[in-house]
Design a protein around this motif. Structure first.
Motif, PDB file in Angstrom:
ATOM      1  N   SER A 181       0.918  -1.203   0.178  1.00 26.38           N
ATOM      2  CA  SER A 181       0.337  -0.316   0.080  1.00 26.38           C
ATOM      3  C   SER A 181       1.113   1.310   0.379  1.00 26.38           C
ATOM      4  O   SER A 181       2.037   1.053   0.197  1.00 26.38           O
ATOM      5  N   PRO A 182       0.357   2.401  -0.127  1.00 27.60           N
ATOM      6  CA  PRO A 182       0.745   3.350  -0.748  1.00 27.60           C
ATOM      7  C   PRO A 182       1.225   4.386   0.624  1.00 27.60           C
ATOM      8  O   PRO A 182       2.333   4.702   0.850  1.00 27.60           O
ATOM      9  N   LEU A 183       0.750   3.756   2.302  1.00 24.11           N
ATOM     10  CA  LEU A 183       1.207   3.956   3.530  1.00 24.11           C
ATOM     11  C   LEU A 183       2.352   3.448   3.387  1.00 24.11           C
ATOM     12  O   LEU A 183       2.849   3.672   4.679  1.00 24.11           O
ATOM     13  N   ALA A 184       2.359   1.636   3.751  1.00 23.54           N
ATOM     14  CA  ALA A 184       3.776   1.099   3.611  1.00 23.54           C
ATOM     15  C   ALA A 184       4.969   1.522   3.040  1.00 23.54           C
ATOM     16  O   ALA A 184       5.699   1.613   4.155  1.00 23.54           O
ATOM     17  N   ALA A 185       4.477   2.145   2.260  1.00 27.41           N
ATOM     18  CA  ALA A 185       5.812   2.730   1.345  1.00 27.41           C
ATOM     19  C   ALA A 185       5.743   3.555   1.721  1.00 27.41           C
ATOM     20  O   ALA A 185       7.548   4.265   1.883  1.00 27.41           O
ATOM     21  N   ALA A 186       5.322   4.595   1.993  1.00 30.30           N
ATOM     22  CA  ALA A 186       5.940   6.027   2.789  1.00 30.30           C
ATOM     23  C   ALA A 186       6.617   5.768   4.253  1.00 30.30           C
ATOM     24  O   ALA A 186       7.015   6.777   4.376  1.00 30.30           O
ATOM     25  N   VAL A 187       5.960   5.041   4.986  1.00 31.23           N
ATOM     26  CA  VAL A 187       6.131   4.738   6.125  1.00 31.23           C
ATOM     27  C   VAL A 187       8.352   4.067   6.218  1.00 31.23           C
ATOM     28  O   VAL A 187       8.656   4.497   7.080  1.00 31.23           O
ATOM     29  N   GLY A 188       7.599   3.204   5.117  1.00 28.11           N
ATOM     30  CA  GLY A 188       8.890   2.137   5.708  1.00 28.11           C
ATOM     31  C   GLY A 188       9.477   1.348   6.949  1.00 28.11           C
ATOM     32  O   GLY A 188       8.423   0.591   7.449  1.00 28.11           O
ATOM     33  N   ARG A 189      10.438   1.566   7.078  1.00 27.87           N
ATOM     34  CA  ARG A 189      11.328   1.199   7.917  1.00 27.87           C
ATOM     35  C   ARG A 189      10.710   2.569   9.778  1.00 27.87           C
ATOM     36  O   ARG A 189      11.060   1.419  10.309  1.00 27.87           O
ATOM     37  N   ASP A 190       9.955   3.240   9.961  1.00 28.87           N
ATOM     38  CA  ASP A 190       9.770   4.438  10.736  1.00 28.87           C
ATOM     39  C   ASP A 190      10.312   4.102  11.350  1.00 28.87           C
ATOM     40  O   ASP A 190      10.270   4.614  12.604  1.00 28.87           O
ATOM     41  N   VAL A 191      11.864   4.231  11.090  1.00 25.36           N
ATOM     42  CA  VAL A 191      12.932   5.157  12.156  1.00 25.36           C
ATOM     43  C   VAL A 191      12.174   6.792  12.876  1.00 25.36           C
ATOM     44  O   VAL A 191      12.684   6.453  14.141  1.00 25.36           O
TER      45      VAL A 191
END
Length: 171
Positions: free
Chosen positions: A134-144
């Motif tokens: 999803s676009p959100l998963a791509a935007a969040v990535g590893r959530d540093v």
């Protein structure tokens, strides 16, 4: 389920939180700049909380823009986030009145920490529903940033037990 109602409800709650925080500010007793001096800790706490709530609102808005649909788990995760955000005005007021005190500073940190955790729970609920592609998963990535925030808030809670001013720097 349509995400519009979730966005509208969340926006309303966040607007009320900011209103509650500003209503906690008292009018200075006096006619000169010296009248503001006793208010500086409260104003500093308000400013910090306003910025943090604004960051949550901005991030929440962007997250929901990337969300296609809402389910029951997402609704409850959102309510969980709003619960912790709703405690920010209390933490702000207590912290602002007792800026150098251990317990108010630690409790303020706890509210901020739990708000961050609740945000990650909501974010993860959306990603689980929408999928890893999803676009959100791509935007969040590893959530540093999310991880760094949690570490800083946890460190601030611990620091409040020793030197509350260190917590204020970390916040």
């Amino acid at each position: 389920m349509n995400k519009g109602r979730l966005e509208a409800f969340s926006d309303g709650v966040i607007a009320i939180l900011i209103t509650i925080m500003v209503l906690e500010l008292k009018v200075p007793h006096g006619e000169d700049w010296a009248a503001f001096e006793p208010m500086l800790p409260t104003l500093a706490s308000y400013l910090l909380s306003f910025v943090l709530v604004a960051i949550y609102w901005n991030n929440h808005h962007h997250m929901l823009q990337m969300t296609e649909r809402i389910n029951g788990k997402i609704l409850w995760a959102n309510n969980h986030l709003l619960f912790w955000l709703s405690l920010i005005p209390i933490g702000t007021a207590w912290h602002g009145e007792h800026l150098a005190a251990t317990l108010p500073t630690a409790m303020y940190g706890l509210v901020l920490f739990m708000s961050g955790i609740a945000y990650v729970i909501l974010q993860n609920a959306i990603i689980r529903d929408q999928g890893e592609g999803s676009p959100l998963a791509a935007a969040v990535g590893r959530d540093v940033k999310g991880l760094a925030s949690a570490v800083l808030y946890a460190s601030a809670i611990a620091a409040a037990l020793v030197r509350p001013w260190i917590s204020d720097v970390l916040f």
